[in-house]
Design an enzyme around this catalytic site. Structure first.
Site, short mmCIF file in Angstrom:
data_model
loop_
_atom_site.label_atom_id
_atom_site.label_comp_id
_atom_site.label_asym_id
_atom_site.label_seq_id
_atom_site.Cartn_x
_atom_site.Cartn_y
_atom_site.Cartn_z
N LYS A 47 0.98 -1.18 0.08
CA LYS A 47 -0.05 0.10 -0.08
C LYS A 47 1.02 1.24 0.10
O LYS A 47 2.09 1.31 0.60
CB LYS A 47 -0.83 0.01 1.47
N ASP A 54 -6.81 4.41 -4.34
CA ASP A 54 -7.65 4.17 -3.17
C ASP A 54 -8.25 5.49 -2.91
O ASP A 54 -8.53 6.27 -3.80
CB ASP A 54 -6.68 3.89 -2.29
N1 GLU Z 1 -7.42 0.09 -2.73
C1 GLU Z 1 -8.03 -1.15 -3.28
C2 GLU Z 1 -8.10 -2.05 -1.93
O1 GLU Z 1 -8.08 -1.31 -0.61
C3 GLU Z 1 -7.80 -1.71 -4.50
C4 GLU Z 1 -6.30 -2.20 -4.47
C5 GLU Z 1 -5.84 -2.70 -5.87
O2 GLU Z 1 -6.62 -2.56 -6.78
O3 GLU Z 1 -4.60 -2.88 -6.08
O4 GLU Z 1 -8.05 -3.10 -2.06
#
Ligand code: GLU
Length: 451
Positions: free
Chosen positions: A130, A170
Site C-alpha cells: 500500500k 484508493d
Molecule cells: N485500494 C483497493 C483495496 O483496498 C484496491 C487495490 C488494488 O486494486 O490494487 O483493495
C-alpha cells in the site's frame, strides 16, 4: 527451547505494540488477525517455530520519501510519500495508493497488512502493499493534482514494476490520478507495462474495475444472506461514503431489488426514506466525482431527504449495512445500535471500517458480518485480472469479467465457511477470512525457508 514456545497472544501483541509505537491502526489490524491465528496455530508448531505471523506483521520494507510540488500561486509545497511493501510470498506486491491528509505510516502499514490477507483470499497471485501521501486533493486544481502526481511518481517509479509492485487507486486516487502517474512512469522509464491498475480503458485498463469493489461487496452480502435462505429483494440498506465504492454498492443493491436509505461524506449523512434510486445515484456520482461537491447538496436536489451534519448513518434502522467510507467509522456503540435496530448483515466495502469493539459486538450477536478483507476484495481481484490482461496484451469481454468477479467473491465466501463455520448455523467470517488468507501466505513462506 525455541523462543516462540513462550509467546502467547498477549505476549505477541505486547511485542507488536512495543515495536510500533504511535501506530494504533497498525496494532489494531494485527490484533484482529492475531486473535484468530493464535487459536488456529495452537496445534501447528511449524507456524510458531518459524515465526510466520511475526514475519507477516513486519513489512518487507517501508519506503518513505519527500514529494515537492509547486501550487498555482507559485508556493513550494512539501508532502511525505510512502510505499509499504508488506509481503510478496505469493506474488508481486499489490495494493492501492491513498491521497488524504490522514495518511501516515501507521495507516499505510495497516492497509498493507490487510491487503496481504485480502489478496491471498482472491486466489490470484498477488502479494500485499500500500502507498500514499498526506497530500489533500480537496480544493486543488487539476494542474496542481497533475504536478503532485508527477512528483510522487518521480520518486516511486524506482520501487515498482509489473513483476515487482503494482499500485492502484484508493481514497483520493481515481482514474485521473492513475493517468497522471502512469504518464509520468512511462515518460521516465520509456516502458509501457502493466505497472499500475485502474487504468483507463484506452490504455490498458480493464472493464468493470471501477464497479468491482462496490459490486463485489454486495455479491458477498448476497452470498451471506443466501446461507439463511434470504436475498436482497425488499431489504433496506444503510451505506456510508459516497465515493466509488459506496455508489457502486448502492447501484448493485438497487439492481437486486433492495432499497438504499443513506449515503455520507466527511460532512455528515443524507437519509432518503423514499430510497436512493439509480437516477439519484447517478446524480451523486456526477456531483461528487465530477464536480467534487458535498453530499449535503443532495437535499436541495431531492427535498424529501434530510441531511444530518457531523453524523454517521448507523442509527437509521435497516436490514443490512455497508460501511464504505474509511477506517474506524463504525464504533462499538454503532454496532450495538445496528444490532438493536434489527440489522442482520454487515458487509464492509471500506478497509477496517469497524473498530475492535464493533467487531466483537457483531461476533457476539452472531449476525452475518463480513470483514473488508473478504467482502471488499472484488476491487483488487479485478486489478489482478487487469494484470493478466496486460501480460497477455489483450482485453477480456465485460460478461467474462463479471462472471470472474462473481466466481471470485463466491470462492472467498467458500473459504470463509471452510475455516469459519462454528456450527449451529453461525459462520465467523472474520475468523474464516483471517485463517484462509494466513494459511496461503504462511505455507508459501514455509517453502522459502528463513528469508
Ligand atoms: N485500494 C483497493 C483495496 O483496498 C484496491 C487495490 C488494488 O486494486 O490494487 O483493495
Amino acid at each position: 527451547m525455541a523462543v516462540s514456545d513462550h509467546v502467547d497472544l498477549n505476549g505477541f501483541m505486547e511485542g507488536v505494540k512495543k515495536r510500533n509505537p504511535y501506530q494504533p491502526e497498525f496494532v489494531q489490524a494485527v490484533q484482529e488477525v492475531a486473535e484468530d491465528i493464535f487459536e488456529f496455530m495452537e496445534d501447528k508448531e511449524e507456524y510458531h517455530s518459524q515465526q510466520i505471523l511475526r514475519r507477516i506483521a513486519e513489512p518487507d520494507r517501508v519506503v518513505s520519501f519527500r514529494v515537492c510540488w509547486e501550487d498555482d500561486a507559485g508556493n513550494i509545497r512539501v508532502q511525505r510519500g510512502w510505499r509499504v511493501q508488506n509481503n510478496n510470498a505469493i506474488g508481486p506486491y499489490k495494493g492501492g495508493i491513498r491521497f488524504h491528509p490522514s495518511v501516515n505510516e501507521s495507516v499505510l502499514k495497516f492497509l498493507a497488512f490487510e491487503q496481504t490477507f485480502k489478496n491471498a483470499l482472491t486466489g490470484l497471485p498477488m502479494g500485499g502493499g500500500k502507498g500514499g501521501s498526506n497530500f489533500n486533493p480537496k480544493g486543488k486544481s487539476v494542474r496542481e493534482i497533475m504536478r503532485f502526481c508527477q512528483s510522487f511518481m518521480t520518486e516511486l517509479y524506482r520501487h515498482i514494476g509489473a513483476d515487482v509492485d503494482v499500485p492502484a487507486g484508493d481514497i483520493g486516487v481515481g482514474a485521473r490520478e492513475i493517468g497522471f502517474m502512469f504518464g509520468q512512469y512511462k515518460r521516465i522509464t520509456n516502458n509501457f507495462t502493466g505497472v499500475l491498475t485502474g487504468k483507463g480503458l484506452e490504455w490498458g485498463g480493464s472493464l468493470i474495475r471501477t464497479e468491482a469493489t462496490g459490486y463485489g461487496a454486495v455479491y458477498f452480502l448476497a452470498e451471506m444472506l443466501a446461507t439463511k435462505g434470504e436475498d436482497l429483494a425488499g431489504k433496506t440498506a444503510v451505506i456510508s461514503g459516497s465515493g466509488n465504492v459506496a455508489t457502486h454498492a448502492a447501484e448493485k443493491i438497487v439492481q437486486l431489488g433492495g432499497k438504499v436509505l443513506t449515503l455520507s461524506d466527511s460532512g455528515g449523512f443524507i437519509h432518503d426514506p423514499d430510497g436512493i434510486t439509480q437516477e439519484k445515484i447517478d446524480w451523486v456520482k456526477s456531483h461528487k466525482t465530477h464536480r467534487r461537491g458535498r453530499i449535503e447538496d443532495y437535499v436541495a436536489a431531492f427535498p424529501k431527504a434530510t441531511f444530518h451534519a457531523g453524523k454517521t448513518p448507523w442509527g437509521v434502522p435497516c436490514d443490512v449495512a455497508l460501511p464504505c467510507a474509511t477506517q474506524n467509522e463504525l464504533l462499538g456503540e454503532d454496532a450495538k445500535t445496528l444490532i438493536a435496530n434489527g440489522c442482520r448483515a454487515v458487509s464492509e466495502g471500506a478497509n477496517m471500517p469497524t473498530d475492535l469493539d464493533g467487531v466483537h459486538a457483531f461476533k457476539a450477536a452472531k449476525i452475518l458480518y463480513a470483514p473488508g478483507k473478504a467482502s471488499n476484495a472484488g476491487g483488487v481481484a479485478v486489478s489482478g485480472l487487469e494484470m493478466s490482461q496486460n501480460s497477455e496484451r489483450r482485453s477480456w469481454k465485460e460478461e467474462e469479467l463479471q462472471q470472474m468477479l462473481k466466481d471470485i467473491m463466491s470462492g472467498i465466501h467458500q473459504s470463509c465457511i471452510r475455516y469459519g463455520d462454528q456450527g449451529g448455523g453461525y459462520i465467523d467470517y472474520v475468523k474464516g477470512a483471517n485463517i484462509a488468507g494466513f494459511k496461503k501466505v504462511a505455507d508459501a513462506m514455509l517453502a522459502f525457508g528463513v528469508v
